[in-house]
Scaffold this motif. Sequence first.
Motif, short mmCIF file in Angstrom:
data_model
loop_
_atom_site.label_atom_id
_atom_site.label_comp_id
_atom_site.label_asym_id
_atom_site.label_seq_id
_atom_site.Cartn_x
_atom_site.Cartn_y
_atom_site.Cartn_z
N ASN A 4 20.72 -71.49 55.51
CA ASN A 4 21.77 -70.47 55.48
C ASN A 4 23.10 -71.02 54.99
N ALA A 5 23.33 -72.29 55.21
CA ALA A 5 24.57 -72.90 54.72
C ALA A 5 24.62 -72.89 53.19
N LYS A 6 23.45 -72.93 52.57
CA LYS A 6 23.36 -72.90 51.12
C LYS A 6 23.01 -71.52 50.58
N ASN A 7 22.89 -70.56 51.48
CA ASN A 7 22.56 -69.20 51.06
C ASN A 7 21.26 -69.15 50.27
N THR A 8 20.30 -69.94 50.68
CA THR A 8 19.08 -70.13 49.90
C THR A 8 17.84 -70.05 50.77
N VAL A 9 16.82 -69.44 50.20
CA VAL A 9 15.50 -69.38 50.82
C VAL A 9 14.54 -70.12 49.89
N TYR A 10 13.60 -70.84 50.47
CA TYR A 10 12.67 -71.64 49.69
C TYR A 10 11.23 -71.19 49.91
N LEU A 11 10.41 -71.48 48.92
CA LEU A 11 8.97 -71.29 49.06
C LEU A 11 8.28 -72.54 48.52
N GLN A 12 7.76 -73.33 49.44
CA GLN A 12 7.01 -74.51 49.05
C GLN A 12 5.55 -74.12 48.86
N MET A 13 5.02 -74.39 47.69
CA MET A 13 3.63 -74.06 47.39
C MET A 13 2.87 -75.33 47.09
N ASN A 14 1.72 -75.47 47.69
CA ASN A 14 0.88 -76.65 47.48
C ASN A 14 -0.49 -76.25 46.95
N SER A 15 -1.17 -77.22 46.37
CA SER A 15 -2.54 -77.00 45.88
C SER A 15 -2.65 -75.74 45.03
N LEU A 16 -1.78 -75.64 44.06
CA LEU A 16 -1.75 -74.43 43.25
C LEU A 16 -3.02 -74.26 42.43
N ARG A 54 8.14 -76.04 44.38
CA ARG A 54 9.05 -75.40 45.32
C ARG A 54 9.95 -74.44 44.58
N LEU A 55 9.94 -73.22 45.03
CA LEU A 55 10.81 -72.19 44.49
C LEU A 55 12.02 -72.02 45.38
N SER A 56 13.13 -71.65 44.75
CA SER A 56 14.36 -71.38 45.48
C SER A 56 14.85 -69.97 45.16
N CYS A 57 15.51 -69.39 46.11
CA CYS A 57 16.12 -68.08 45.93
C CYS A 57 17.53 -68.18 46.51
N THR A 58 18.53 -68.08 45.64
CA THR A 58 19.91 -68.22 46.07
C THR A 58 20.65 -66.91 45.87
N ALA A 59 21.46 -66.57 46.86
CA ALA A 59 22.27 -65.36 46.78
C ALA A 59 23.65 -65.68 46.22
N PHE A 60 24.09 -64.83 45.31
CA PHE A 60 25.42 -64.95 44.73
C PHE A 60 26.18 -63.66 44.98
N GLY A 61 27.48 -63.77 45.20
CA GLY A 61 28.30 -62.59 45.41
C GLY A 61 28.22 -62.05 46.82
N GLY A 62 27.60 -62.81 47.71
CA GLY A 62 27.47 -62.38 49.09
C GLY A 62 26.57 -63.34 49.83
N THR A 63 26.26 -62.99 51.07
CA THR A 63 25.44 -63.89 51.89
C THR A 63 24.14 -63.22 52.30
N ILE A 64 23.18 -64.04 52.64
CA ILE A 64 21.90 -63.52 53.15
C ILE A 64 21.57 -64.12 54.50
N HIS A 65 22.56 -64.78 55.10
CA HIS A 65 22.26 -65.49 56.35
C HIS A 65 22.03 -64.52 57.50
N ASP A 66 22.40 -63.25 57.32
CA ASP A 66 22.25 -62.28 58.39
C ASP A 66 21.10 -61.32 58.16
N THR A 67 20.16 -61.71 57.29
CA THR A 67 19.05 -60.81 57.00
C THR A 67 17.76 -61.61 56.81
N PRO A 68 16.64 -61.07 57.26
CA PRO A 68 15.38 -61.71 56.94
C PRO A 68 15.07 -61.57 55.45
N MET A 69 14.26 -62.48 54.94
CA MET A 69 13.97 -62.51 53.51
C MET A 69 12.46 -62.67 53.29
#
Length: 126
Positions: free
Chosen positions: A76-88, A19-34
């Motif tokens: 959005n509360a954590k300002n984070t987007v995830y990517l769960q990858m399986n069967s790599l 599982r990958l995470s992408c966290t925003a710092f210095g601002g928010t991403i809750h108002d934008t698609p990612m």
Amino acid sequence: QVRLVESGGGLVQAGDPLRLSCTAFGGTIHDTPMGWFRQAPGTGKEREFIAAINLRGDRTWYGDFMKGRVTISRDNAKNTVYLQMNSLKPEDTAVYYCARWAWGTEERLLKNYDLWGRGTQVTVSS
């Protein structure tokens, strides 16, 4: 200024999940698609689209080559987007990037994303 920081990459074996995470710092991403992309080094290929998610998290899009093995989500509360990858697979070895989808309606186009993280390396051994 908003920065995107990816994490969670590493060396795994074929068939493992990650599982990958992408966290925003210095601002928010809750108002934008990612979105998530990847780029395999040394191949000459441009970044490939993996997945995207709307700002509420109730609509997602997936690229063809990892569809069925990945799930994008966001907290959005954590300002984070995830990517769960399986069967790599070894061919999934690449640098994985998250990006902010700023304009346009086509989620796969690189030019529709205006802010990128530095990426996180994923290496899958056979």
